[in-house]
Scaffold this active site. Structure first.
Site, PDB file in Angstrom:
ATOM      1  N   LYS A  86       0.832  -1.211   0.000  1.00 15.38           N
ATOM      2  CA  LYS A  86       0.000   0.000   0.000  1.00 15.38           C
ATOM      3  C   LYS A  86       0.866   1.261   0.000  1.00 15.38           C
ATOM      4  CE  LYS A  86      -4.316  -1.620   2.149  1.00 15.38           C
ATOM      5  NZ  LYS A  86      -5.220  -1.476   3.312  1.00 15.38           N
TER       6      LYS A  86
ATOM      7  N   LYS B 129      -8.360 -10.181  -7.553  1.00 17.52           N
ATOM      8  CA  LYS B 129      -9.511 -10.403  -6.658  1.00 17.52           C
ATOM      9  C   LYS B 129     -10.497  -9.251  -6.809  1.00 17.52           C
ATOM     10  CE  LYS B 129      -9.021  -8.338  -2.129  1.00 17.52           C
ATOM     11  NZ  LYS B 129      -9.997  -8.302  -1.065  1.00 17.52           N
TER      12      LYS B 129
ATOM     13  N   LYS C 197     -13.726  -3.874  -3.188  1.00 20.22           N
ATOM     14  CA  LYS C 197     -14.456  -2.623  -3.036  1.00 20.22           C
ATOM     15  C   LYS C 197     -13.650  -1.475  -3.607  1.00 20.22           C
ATOM     16  CE  LYS C 197     -15.708  -3.441   1.602  1.00 20.22           C
ATOM     17  NZ  LYS C 197     -14.342  -3.251   2.116  1.00 20.22           N
TER      18      LYS C 197
HETATM   19  P1  ADP Z   1     -12.269  -5.209  -0.210  1.00 19.45           P
HETATM   20  O1  ADP Z   1     -11.062  -5.622  -0.987  1.00 19.45           O
HETATM   21  O2  ADP Z   1     -13.536  -5.459  -0.928  1.00 19.45           O
HETATM   22  O3  ADP Z   1     -12.156  -3.794   0.321  1.00 19.45           O
HETATM   23  P2  ADP Z   1     -11.793  -5.988   2.517  1.00 19.45           P
HETATM   24  O4  ADP Z   1     -10.316  -5.863   2.450  1.00 19.45           O
HETATM   25  O5  ADP Z   1     -12.578  -4.916   3.215  1.00 19.45           O
HETATM   26  O6  ADP Z   1     -12.359  -6.190   1.038  1.00 19.45           O
HETATM   27  O7  ADP Z   1     -12.153  -7.401   3.138  1.00 19.45           O
HETATM   28  C1  ADP Z   1     -13.339  -7.661   3.861  1.00 19.45           C
HETATM   29  C2  ADP Z   1     -13.562  -9.152   3.922  1.00 19.45           C
HETATM   30  O8  ADP Z   1     -13.993  -9.639   2.640  1.00 19.45           O
HETATM   31  C3  ADP Z   1     -12.307  -9.963   4.277  1.00 19.45           C
HETATM   32  O9  ADP Z   1     -12.691 -11.032   5.115  1.00 19.45           O
HETATM   33  C4  ADP Z   1     -11.833 -10.485   2.944  1.00 19.45           C
HETATM   34  O10 ADP Z   1     -11.095 -11.682   3.062  1.00 19.45           O
HETATM   35  C5  ADP Z   1     -13.140 -10.689   2.183  1.00 19.45           C
HETATM   36  N1  ADP Z   1     -12.967 -10.503   0.732  1.00 19.45           N
HETATM   37  C6  ADP Z   1     -12.707  -9.334   0.102  1.00 19.45           C
HETATM   38  N2  ADP Z   1     -12.650  -9.510  -1.228  1.00 19.45           N
HETATM   39  C7  ADP Z   1     -12.862 -10.824  -1.452  1.00 19.45           C
HETATM   40  C8  ADP Z   1     -12.934 -11.621  -2.636  1.00 19.45           C
HETATM   41  N3  ADP Z   1     -12.759 -11.093  -3.834  1.00 19.45           N
HETATM   42  N4  ADP Z   1     -13.191 -12.938  -2.514  1.00 19.45           N
HETATM   43  C9  ADP Z   1     -13.375 -13.484  -1.282  1.00 19.45           C
HETATM   44  N5  ADP Z   1     -13.329 -12.792  -0.124  1.00 19.45           N
HETATM   45  C10 ADP Z   1     -13.080 -11.476  -0.195  1.00 19.45           C
HETATM   46 NA    NA Z   2     -10.064  -2.876   0.899  1.00 21.55          NA
END
Ligand code: ADP
Ligand code: NA
Length: 330
Positions: free
Chosen positions: A114, A197, A200
């Site tokens: 990051k 992946k 958000k």
């Molecule tokens: P994002 O990348 O959407 O901001 P976060 O980092 O806030 O996601 O993660 C929140 C939760 O969602 C965590 O438990 C993470 O492992 C899960 N998660 C996020 N993206 C994925 C994905 N593409 N597939 C499976 N689990 C995910």
């Molecule tokens: Na995130």
């Protein structure tokens, strides 16, 4: 009680969850709250480690909490609260900062990634100590189990190291938590870039399926999902990432195994698969979306519920913090 304590959280970093959060986090949480003493947190202190818009953060925090509830987290049974409403998180994080090595924190790969993207002047010290705050989140609740994605493994290791270090220096205080790393099959990929992946915080919204999108928009995005040049519908993550991703999503929501789906779609085209994926996704999301909008329609009631849950969380967290303060000489 003898029911193992579980802690997990999510950043309020968008107005809506995406299907990866729903499958990778919320569905497991919903199930595990039956067999665990579960604590779920909307981690807004973590969210300000990158610059925030205050009004937007407040809105996204409420919306994230509403989606947890609409997705099946029961705030009367599990504890569901907003991190900044429980001051013990920041307080314990400070104490843990003082026993974390600078080199140890510098080795966190998520921080390296990051901060490399942001440049060192734009990178806050808060982002650097993010994993220490996460350790505080977990340790405050005597957590036994932390369900997280593979990307969080190193942070849980740090949490375990800090807990053991504190215990050996000051006497037995913290429960040493274990990560529960989700299976690779629970990972959902971006529809436009199925090697990355779904997130958000993706640069483009085109490959992200939002829980709160209109069904027609969801169907359109699935219709435009990247596939490949041949016509075979089978699961092969390396050669057919787009099709494999669609099969995974279908399988999770329909409850049909990937093998059975491959058999069902034999001789059919990608358009048929996409149509069915759109149907199962919109069917799954419709009631969750409706319930979320209903909850957001009554912000007073939502805030009342969050305040009540923050009090429940504070009761647990304050007890741990008092133990810590006593041990360290406060
Ligand atoms: P994002 O990348 O959407 O901001 P976060 O980092 O806030 O996601 O993660 C929140 C939760 O969602 C965590 O438990 C993470 O492992 C899960 N998660 C996020 N993206 C994925 C994905 N593409 N597939 C499976 N689990 C995910
Ligand atoms: Na995130």
């Amino acid at each position: 009680s003898t029911t193992p304590r579980l802690f997990s959280g999510m950043q309020p970093s968008a107005d809506s969850l995406q299907v990866g959060n729903y499958i990778g986090a919320l569905l497991q949480w919903r199930q595990m709250q039956q067999t665990h003493d579960a604590v779920f947190c909307v981690v807004d202190l973590h969210a300000i480690t990158i610059p925030q818009d205050p009004a937007l953060l407040r809105q996204q925090t409420r919306r994230t909490a509403a989606q947890y509830i609409a997705g099946g987290i029961d705030p009367e049974h599990s504890v569901l609260f907003v991190q900044s409403q429980v001051p013990a998180h920041a307080e314990l994080a400070w104490v843990l900062n003082t026993i974390t090595g600078f080199g140890e924190a510098s080795r966190m790969t998520q921080f390296k990634d990051k901060s490399a993207k942001q440049g060192s002047d734009a990178t806050s010290v808060g982002l650097f100590t993010y994993p220490v705050l996460m350790a505080a989140d977990i340790l405050l609740y005597d957590t036994a189990l932390v369900p997280v994605g593979e990307d969080q493994r190193q942070h849980i290791e740090l949490t375990r190291d800090l807990a053991s270090r504190f215990n050996s220096r000051f006497g037995d205080t913290f429960v040493i938590p274990k990560p529960q790393i989700q299976k690779a099959t629970a990972k959902i990929y971006d529809l436009q870039n199925p090697e990355a992946k779904m997130s958000k915080s993706a640069a483009s919204d085109a490959g992200v399926l939002w829980l709160l999108d209109e069904p027609s928009k969801t169907a359109k995005k699935i219709k435009s999902a990247v596939t490949d040049a041949d016509r075979e519908i089978h699961f092969d993550r390396a050669a057919k990432p787009g099709i494999s991703n669609l099969l995974t999503i279908h399988s999770v929501f329909s409850g049909t195994s990937i093998g059975d789906l491959e058999a069902q779609f034999e001789g059919k085209g990608y358009g048929d698969l996409k149509k069915e994926v759109a149907d199962v996704v919109t069917e799954e999301f419709a009631p969750v979306r409706a319930r979320t909008l209903e909850l957001l329609d009554d912000p007073t009631e939502l805030d009342r519920m969050l305040t009540k849950n923050a009090e429940r969380a504070s009761g647990m967290a304050e007890a741990t913090l008092a133990r810590v303060y006593d041990r360290i000489g406060f």
